[in-house]
Design a protein around this motif. Structure first.
Motif, PDB file in Angstrom:
ATOM      1  N   GLY A 156       0.833  -1.200   0.000  1.00 21.59           N
ATOM      2  CA  GLY A 156       0.000   0.000   0.000  1.00 21.59           C
ATOM      3  C   GLY A 156       0.856   1.232   0.000  1.00 21.59           C
ATOM      4  N   PHE A 157       1.455   1.535   1.169  1.00 21.35           N
ATOM      5  CA  PHE A 157       2.375   2.648   1.345  1.00 21.35           C
ATOM      6  C   PHE A 157       1.789   3.984   0.879  1.00 21.35           C
ATOM      7  CE2 PHE A 157       5.052  -1.131   0.079  1.00 21.35           C
ATOM      8  CZ  PHE A 157       5.349  -1.521   1.381  1.00 21.35           C
ATOM      9  N   GLY A 158       0.452   4.119   0.929  1.00 22.61           N
ATOM     10  CA  GLY A 158      -0.184   5.357   0.519  1.00 22.61           C
ATOM     11  C   GLY A 158      -0.387   5.497  -0.974  1.00 22.61           C
ATOM     12  N   VAL A 159       0.121   4.564  -1.763  1.00 20.82           N
ATOM     13  CA  VAL A 159      -0.085   4.616  -3.210  1.00 20.82           C
ATOM     14  C   VAL A 159      -1.543   4.309  -3.540  1.00 20.82           C
ATOM     15  CG1 VAL A 159       0.577   3.632  -5.440  1.00 20.82           C
ATOM     16  CG2 VAL A 159       2.303   3.982  -3.660  1.00 20.82           C
ATOM     17  N   GLY A 160      -2.073   3.239  -2.947  1.00 20.78           N
ATOM     18  CA  GLY A 160      -3.478   2.893  -3.067  1.00 20.78           C
ATOM     19  C   GLY A 160      -4.090   2.895  -1.684  1.00 20.78           C
ATOM     20  N   SER A 161      -3.936   1.786  -0.973  1.00 17.12           N
ATOM     21  CA  SER A 161      -4.325   1.741   0.437  1.00 17.12           C
ATOM     22  C   SER A 161      -3.311   2.503   1.274  1.00 17.12           C
ATOM     23  CB  SER A 161      -4.384   0.284   0.916  1.00 17.12           C
ATOM     24  OG  SER A 161      -5.314  -0.477   0.182  1.00 17.12           O
ATOM     25  N   ALA A 162      -3.794   2.964   2.441  1.00 18.27           N
ATOM     26  CA  ALA A 162      -2.844   3.532   3.384  1.00 18.27           C
ATOM     27  C   ALA A 162      -1.883   2.447   3.857  1.00 18.27           C
ATOM     28  CB  ALA A 162      -3.585   4.147   4.571  1.00 18.27           C
ATOM     29  N   PHE A 163      -2.428   1.235   4.040  1.00 22.35           N
ATOM     30  CA  PHE A 163      -1.613   0.084   4.415  1.00 22.35           C
ATOM     31  C   PHE A 163      -2.383  -1.178   4.076  1.00 22.35           C
ATOM     32  CE2 PHE A 163      -0.035  -3.116   7.456  1.00 22.35           C
ATOM     33  CZ  PHE A 163       1.327  -3.044   7.177  1.00 22.35           C
ATOM     34  N   THR A 164      -1.676  -2.199   3.621  1.00 26.20           N
ATOM     35  CA  THR A 164      -2.284  -3.497   3.351  1.00 26.20           C
ATOM     36  C   THR A 164      -1.303  -4.592   3.739  1.00 26.20           C
ATOM     37  OG1 THR A 164      -3.295  -4.920   1.658  1.00 26.20           O
ATOM     38  CG2 THR A 164      -1.491  -3.510   0.954  1.00 26.20           C
ATOM     39  N   TRP A 165      -1.840  -5.710   4.181  1.00 28.50           N
ATOM     40  CA  TRP A 165      -1.000  -6.848   4.524  1.00 28.50           C
ATOM     41  C   TRP A 165      -1.711  -8.132   4.106  1.00 28.50           C
ATOM     42  CZ3 TRP A 165      -3.235 -10.349   7.826  1.00 28.50           C
ATOM     43  CH2 TRP A 165      -4.277  -9.892   8.645  1.00 28.50           C
ATOM     44  N   ASN A 166      -0.925  -9.165   3.885  1.00 31.36           N
ATOM     45  CA  ASN A 166      -1.465 -10.438   3.422  1.00 31.36           C
ATOM     46  C   ASN A 166      -0.601 -11.561   3.978  1.00 31.36           C
ATOM     47  OD1 ASN A 166      -2.940 -12.324   1.556  1.00 31.36           O
ATOM     48  ND2 ASN A 166      -0.905 -12.469   0.644  1.00 31.36           N
TER      49      ASN A 166
ATOM     50  N   GLN B 152      -6.857  -4.599   4.398  1.00 28.30           N
ATOM     51  CA  GLN B 152      -6.749  -3.397   3.570  1.00 28.30           C
ATOM     52  C   GLN B 152      -7.355  -2.213   4.315  1.00 28.30           C
ATOM     53  OE1 GLN B 152      -8.851  -5.021   0.051  1.00 28.30           O
ATOM     54  NE2 GLN B 152      -6.959  -4.681  -1.104  1.00 28.30           N
ATOM     55  N   ASP B 153      -6.650  -1.080   4.290  1.00 32.67           N
ATOM     56  CA  ASP B 153      -7.140   0.164   4.868  1.00 32.67           C
ATOM     57  C   ASP B 153      -7.152   1.208   3.753  1.00 32.67           C
ATOM     58  OD1 ASP B 153      -7.800   2.386   6.303  1.00 32.67           O
ATOM     59  OD2 ASP B 153      -6.043   2.372   7.610  1.00 32.67           O
ATOM     60  N   TYR B 154      -8.337   1.413   3.158  1.00 36.51           N
ATOM     61  CA  TYR B 154      -8.454   2.277   1.984  1.00 36.51           C
ATOM     62  C   TYR B 154      -9.654   3.195   2.149  1.00 36.51           C
ATOM     63  CZ  TYR B 154      -9.266   3.720  -2.863  1.00 36.51           C
ATOM     64  OH  TYR B 154      -9.465   4.456  -3.995  1.00 36.51           O
ATOM     65  N   SER B 155      -9.494   4.438   1.712  1.00 32.19           N
ATOM     66  CA  SER B 155     -10.597   5.400   1.703  1.00 32.19           C
ATOM     67  C   SER B 155     -10.476   6.273   0.465  1.00 32.19           C
ATOM     68  CB  SER B 155     -10.596   6.259   2.970  1.00 32.19           C
ATOM     69  OG  SER B 155      -9.398   6.993   3.081  1.00 32.19           O
ATOM     70  N   GLU B 156     -11.652   6.685  -0.072  1.00 33.28           N
ATOM     71  CA  GLU B 156     -11.667   7.457  -1.318  1.00 33.28           C
ATOM     72  C   GLU B 156     -12.971   8.244  -1.409  1.00 33.28           C
ATOM     73  OE1 GLU B 156     -11.821   6.786  -6.186  1.00 33.28           O
ATOM     74  OE2 GLU B 156     -11.891   5.087  -4.807  1.00 33.28           O
ATOM     75  N   GLY B 157     -12.900   9.418  -2.040  1.00 37.47           N
ATOM     76  CA  GLY B 157     -14.099  10.172  -2.382  1.00 37.47           C
ATOM     77  C   GLY B 157     -14.665  10.961  -1.222  1.00 37.47           C
TER      78      GLY B 157
ATOM     79  N   TRP C  81     -13.004   1.545   3.511  1.00 39.42           N
ATOM     80  CA  TRP C  81     -12.796   0.098   3.398  1.00 39.42           C
ATOM     81  C   TRP C  81     -11.605  -0.267   4.283  1.00 39.42           C
ATOM     82  CZ3 TRP C  81     -15.437  -3.846   1.301  1.00 39.42           C
ATOM     83  CH2 TRP C  81     -14.780  -5.036   0.977  1.00 39.42           C
ATOM     84  N   ASP C  82     -11.875  -0.470   5.561  1.00 37.80           N
ATOM     85  CA  ASP C  82     -10.846  -0.838   6.527  1.00 37.80           C
ATOM     86  C   ASP C  82     -11.224  -2.213   7.069  1.00 37.80           C
ATOM     87  OD1 ASP C  82      -8.813  -0.981   8.333  1.00 37.80           O
ATOM     88  OD2 ASP C  82      -9.514   0.655   9.611  1.00 37.80           O
ATOM     89  N   VAL C  83     -10.882  -3.247   6.336  1.00 40.22           N
ATOM     90  CA  VAL C  83     -11.387  -4.587   6.621  1.00 40.22           C
ATOM     91  C   VAL C  83     -10.265  -5.623   6.562  1.00 40.22           C
ATOM     92  CG1 VAL C  83     -13.654  -4.008   5.673  1.00 40.22           C
ATOM     93  CG2 VAL C  83     -11.937  -5.105   4.208  1.00 40.22           C
ATOM     94  N   VAL C  84     -10.571  -6.780   7.130  1.00 41.95           N
ATOM     95  CA  VAL C  84      -9.730  -7.971   6.998  1.00 41.95           C
ATOM     96  C   VAL C  84     -10.593  -9.064   6.379  1.00 41.95           C
ATOM     97  CG1 VAL C  84      -8.389  -9.735   8.185  1.00 41.95           C
ATOM     98  CG2 VAL C  84      -8.308  -7.364   8.986  1.00 41.95           C
ATOM     99  N   LEU C  85     -10.180  -9.571   5.238  1.00 43.05           N
ATOM    100  CA  LEU C  85     -10.831 -10.701   4.587  1.00 43.05           C
ATOM    101  C   LEU C  85     -10.064 -11.959   4.999  1.00 43.05           C
ATOM    102  CD1 LEU C  85     -11.131  -9.092   1.042  1.00 43.05           C
ATOM    103  CD2 LEU C  85     -12.844  -9.083   2.848  1.00 43.05           C
ATOM    104  N   HIS C  86     -10.765 -12.938   5.540  1.00 43.61           N
ATOM    105  CA  HIS C  86     -10.062 -14.087   6.094  1.00 43.61           C
ATOM    106  C   HIS C  86     -10.922 -15.336   5.965  1.00 43.61           C
ATOM    107  CE1 HIS C  86     -12.667 -14.052   9.706  1.00 43.61           C
ATOM    108  NE2 HIS C  86     -12.699 -12.741   9.491  1.00 43.61           N
ATOM    109  N   GLY C  87     -10.257 -16.495   5.950  1.00 51.98           N
ATOM    110  CA  GLY C  87     -10.985 -17.747   5.885  1.00 51.98           C
ATOM    111  C   GLY C  87     -10.123 -18.873   5.364  1.00 51.98           C
ATOM    112  N   PRO C  88     -10.615 -20.108   5.464  1.00 54.27           N
ATOM    113  CA  PRO C  88      -9.878 -21.271   4.949  1.00 54.27           C
ATOM    114  C   PRO C  88      -9.799 -21.264   3.433  1.00 54.27           C
ATOM    115  CG  PRO C  88     -12.064 -21.907   5.707  1.00 54.27           C
ATOM    116  CD  PRO C  88     -11.878 -20.481   6.110  1.00 54.27           C
TER     117      PRO C  88
END
Length: 301
Positions: free
Chosen positions: A236-246, A273-278, A286-293
């Motif tokens: 992310g690094f502020g290019v798209g999301s403020a920060f993202t991890w996987n 993902q921590d993203y905001s726009e508009g 969109w400050d969420v964690v998508l997770h699952g098997p």
């Protein structure tokens, strides 16, 4: 979670550094072959100059945790995949992963598409009037990532295998790439009183962005046919999301299918993902964690 993911990625890098150091020590400790007049020059090791390819489908049972919203409507959400299945009237998904490796350099591609639809209605009457409130919501998610990796350590022998077990290998890759995200929200709400439209509102907004990322991946050959893989990356690094991890952990079993090497694997994946726009009604938080098997299978040739 951000601190945890950053530490996980740092651990991957540290594991790779330790393996490189141990490999260098092992090379230095090898005794030189005694010289003899009749000794023949050692044959050069065979070099594999061809490409190796891997591809296959997989299924990620996505749950959502975090904060999301559109316009002034912001809310927290904590839904497992089971919750989503129970509350959705439609659920469509498609995922796939592919890699190409040439000696130590490789390329990878990964694509995910998911569509979740839900509807609800409620009515009430006081005898003179009947009111009916209805809502339809569709959420479409797409993630496409592509990048390159370099195999710093390739099948380093961590321990001497037993004759009937095998395994004991360690590989370490550094990787870098970009992840393209699409979030499309479509909500339709209406209120009817005595079958006359009294209120109607549509929210329709598509948002997309690109996140660069860097990370690492380790693979342990536990036995002849069993592998364990751990991957972590941040971006992310502020290019798209403020920060993202996987991050993801997978356990695989290799076998032969139709003359080719196949592997069935399963594990768990989490993407934050921590993203905001508009601004206004068409903004996105969109400050969420998508997770699952996750379950899948791949073919290597």
């Amino acid at each position: 979670m951000r601190s945890w993911s950053s530490r996980a990625t740092a651990c991957l890098m540290a594991l790779g550094a330790v393996a490189i150091f141990r490999a260098a020590q092992a090379d230095d400790a090898k005794p030189a072959a005694p010289a003899t007049d009749n000794a023949k020059p050692a044959a050069a090791p065979a070099q594999d100059s061809g490409w190796q390819f891997m591809a296959g489908p997989y299924a990620w049972a996505i749950g959502i945790t975090g904060n999301l919203g559109n316009g002034k409507q912001q809310s927290s959400v904590d839904l497992s995949f089971i919750d989503i299945v129970q509350k959705s009237d439609s659920l469509i998904g498609a995922e796939g992963h592919a890699e190409a490796l040439h000696q130590r350099f490789g390329l990878f591609f990964d694509g995910i598409y998911a569509k979740i639809g839900a509807s609800a209605s409620q009515s009430a009457s006081n005898g003179a009037a009947t009111a009916k409130l209805g809502a339809d919501a569709d959420l479409q998610l797409a993630f496409v990532e592509a990048g390159a990796f370099y195999r710093v350590v390739d099948r380093y022998q961590l321990w001497h295998p037993a004759p009937e077990v095998g395994g004991g290998t360690f590989s370490f890759d550094v990787l870098a790439g970009a992840r393209y995200t699409v979030v499309d929200v479509d909500v339709k709400a209406n209120l009817d009183i005595n079958q006359v439209a009294a209120f109607k509102r549509d929210i329709d907004g598509m948002h997309d962005w690109v996140d660069p990322f860097i990370g690492g991946r380790v693979r342990f050959g536990l036995a002849d046919n069993v592998d364990f893989q751990l991957r972590g990356d941040v971006g992310g690094f502020g290019v798209g999301s403020a920060f993202t991890w996987n991050t993801q952990a997978l356990l695989g079993y290799r076998f032969t299918m139709f003359g080719a090497q196949a592997e069935a694997w399963g594990g768990y994946r989490a993407l934050g993902q921590d993203y905001s726009e508009g601004s206004g009604r068409r903004d996105l938080n969109w400050d969420v964690v998508l997770h699952g098997p996750v379950l899948g299978m791949s073919i290597t040739w």
